[in-house]
Design an enzyme around this catalytic site. Structure first.
Site, short mmCIF file in Angstrom:
data_model
loop_
_atom_site.label_atom_id
_atom_site.label_comp_id
_atom_site.label_asym_id
_atom_site.label_seq_id
_atom_site.Cartn_x
_atom_site.Cartn_y
_atom_site.Cartn_z
N ASP A 86 0.86 -1.17 0.00
CA ASP A 86 0.00 0.00 0.00
C ASP A 86 0.90 1.23 0.00
O ASP A 86 1.92 1.27 0.70
CB ASP A 86 -0.85 0.04 1.27
CG ASP A 86 -1.96 -1.00 1.29
OD1 ASP A 86 -1.99 -1.87 0.40
OD2 ASP A 86 -2.80 -0.95 2.22
N HIS A 143 5.02 -7.42 -0.49
CA HIS A 143 4.65 -8.67 -1.16
C HIS A 143 5.30 -8.77 -2.54
O HIS A 143 5.80 -7.78 -3.09
CB HIS A 143 3.12 -8.74 -1.28
CG HIS A 143 2.43 -8.76 0.04
ND1 HIS A 143 1.79 -9.86 0.54
CD2 HIS A 143 2.29 -7.78 0.99
CE1 HIS A 143 1.27 -9.58 1.73
NE2 HIS A 143 1.56 -8.32 2.02
N SER A 246 8.65 3.50 5.03
CA SER A 246 9.75 3.64 4.10
C SER A 246 9.27 3.57 2.66
O SER A 246 8.17 4.00 2.35
CB SER A 246 10.82 2.58 4.36
OG SER A 246 12.02 2.97 3.75
#
Length: 280
Positions: A86, A143, A246
Site C-alpha cells: 500500500d 509482497h 519507508s
C-alpha cells in the site's frame, strides 16, 4: 536554503542509533499505550487490521499488523504485475543509460541501487522501475509483484535519511544511499528486484525467507547471499515488512513488463492491485 540547513542537521544526527533506540522502545509492552494516539495522529484505518487495536502487545506489533483476510484481493490475470505494498507511486518509468528518476531533475543509477557492478546491472538497461512510498498510516508488509522463485538477496548498508518529500528533494541519489534490503525473484518477468529502502526511525526491515537478512545492523557490511535453494513465491505472497515507514523500488529487465496506462505519480495503490502486465 531551508532544505540545506535541515539536511546539514540531519547529517549530524546519529540516525542509526536513534532508529535502533526508537525501534527498541516500540517493541516494549509499555509502548502499546501509544497505539490509540498513533492511530489518530496518522489516521490509520484500524478497521482493516487483523485484530482489534488493543489486542496488540506493542506498538511495533500494531505497526507491522496483518490485514483481515480477503481485504487485499490479488489480481488474477496470469500476466498481472501487482503492487507490492500500500502506498503512493512516487516515480516510475524506463531505466535509461542506467538512470532511474528520483525527482524532477534528480536521478540515481540502477547499479548503485542494487549494489552491483555496472556490467552486472546491464540486464536492467531499458527496463522499467517504480518507486512506491509508504507513509506511517499505510499497511507495512511487502509482497511479491510477480509469481516466481526467490533466489538471493542483498543487504547494502548506508545512510538513514528520511524518504519523505523533504528527503527526495534534498538528498541526491537518496535511494542508492540509504541502507536497503533487496529481494531478487526469478520469474516470467526475468530477474526482478524488490528493493526495500530503510529510512530515519525505520527500526529494521524483516523478511520471512531468511532469519539472517535484515537492516539497521550495527557496523553493517555488504551482504550478498544466494539462498541454499530457491523459494517459490506466489504473486502477492508476503516477502517481509518494515518496522516503521519507508519506500519500495521495483526494477524489471528490459522488455519484460509494461505499466498500466492509468499509472501516474501520486497515484495511491493497494497491495495486490494490478499495476502492469508481463509482455506476452
Amino acid at each position: 536554503m531551508k532544505d540545506f540547513v535541515l539536511l546539514q542537521l540531519m547529517k549530524l544526527m546519529p540516525t542509526h542509533a536513534i532508529s535502533r533506540f526508537i525501534g527498541s522502545l516500540a517493541q516494549r509492552p509499555v509502548s502499546r499505550q501509544f497505539i490509540p494516539l498513533f492511530s489518530r495522529v496518522f489516521q490509520i484505518p484500524v478497521e482493516e487490521a487483523e485484530k482489534s487495536t488493543m489486542e496488540y502487545g506493542t506498538l511495533n506489533e500494531f505497526f507491522t499488523r496483518k490485514l483481515r483476510e480477503g481485504l487485499r484481493p490479488i489480481a488474477t490475470s496470469p500476466y498481472a504485475v501487482v503492487s507490492p505494498a500500500d502506498g503512493r507511486i512516487a516515480a516510475f518509468g524506463e531505466i535509461k543509460e542506467g538512470q532511474l528518476i528520483q525527482a524532477k531533475g534528480v536521478t540515481y543509477t540502477v547499479w548503485n541501487l542494487l549494489g552491483m557492478k555496472e556490467s552486472e546491472a546491464s540486464a536492467f538497461e531499458g527496463g522499467r522501475f517504480m518507486t512506491i512510498y509508504l507513509s506511517p498510516r499505510d499497511y507495512h508488509r511487502v509482497h511479491a509483484p510477480v509469481e516466481g522463485q526467490i533466489t538471493d538477496y542483498s543487504y547494502i548498508p548506508g545512510t538513514l535519511f528520511p524518504v519523505n518529500a523533504f528527503g527526495v528533494r534534498a538528498v541526491k541519489g537518496l535511494f542508492a544511499m540509504n541502507e536497503r534490503l533487496i529481494t531478487f525473484i526469478q520469474s516470467s518477468a526475468g530477474r526482478v528486484g524488490v528493493v526495500k529502502v530503510g529510512a530515519t526511525v525505520v527500526g529494521s526491515v524483516k523478511v520471512g525467507y531468511s532469519k539472517e537478512a535484515g537492516t539497521n545492523i550495527k557496523a553493517g557490511t555488504l551482504v550478498q547471499r544466494q539462498l541454499p535453494s530457491a523459494i517459490p513465491v506466489e504473486r502477492g505472497g508476503e516477502l517481509g515488512f518494515f518496522e516503521f515507514g519507508s519506500t519500495v523500488v521495483l526494477v524489471f529487465e528490459k522488455g519484460k513488463v509494461e505499466f498500466e496506462d492509468r499509472i501516474h505519480e501520486g497515484l495511491a495503490v493497494k497491495m495486490g492491485e494490478q499495476i502492469g502486465q508481463l509482455n506476452k
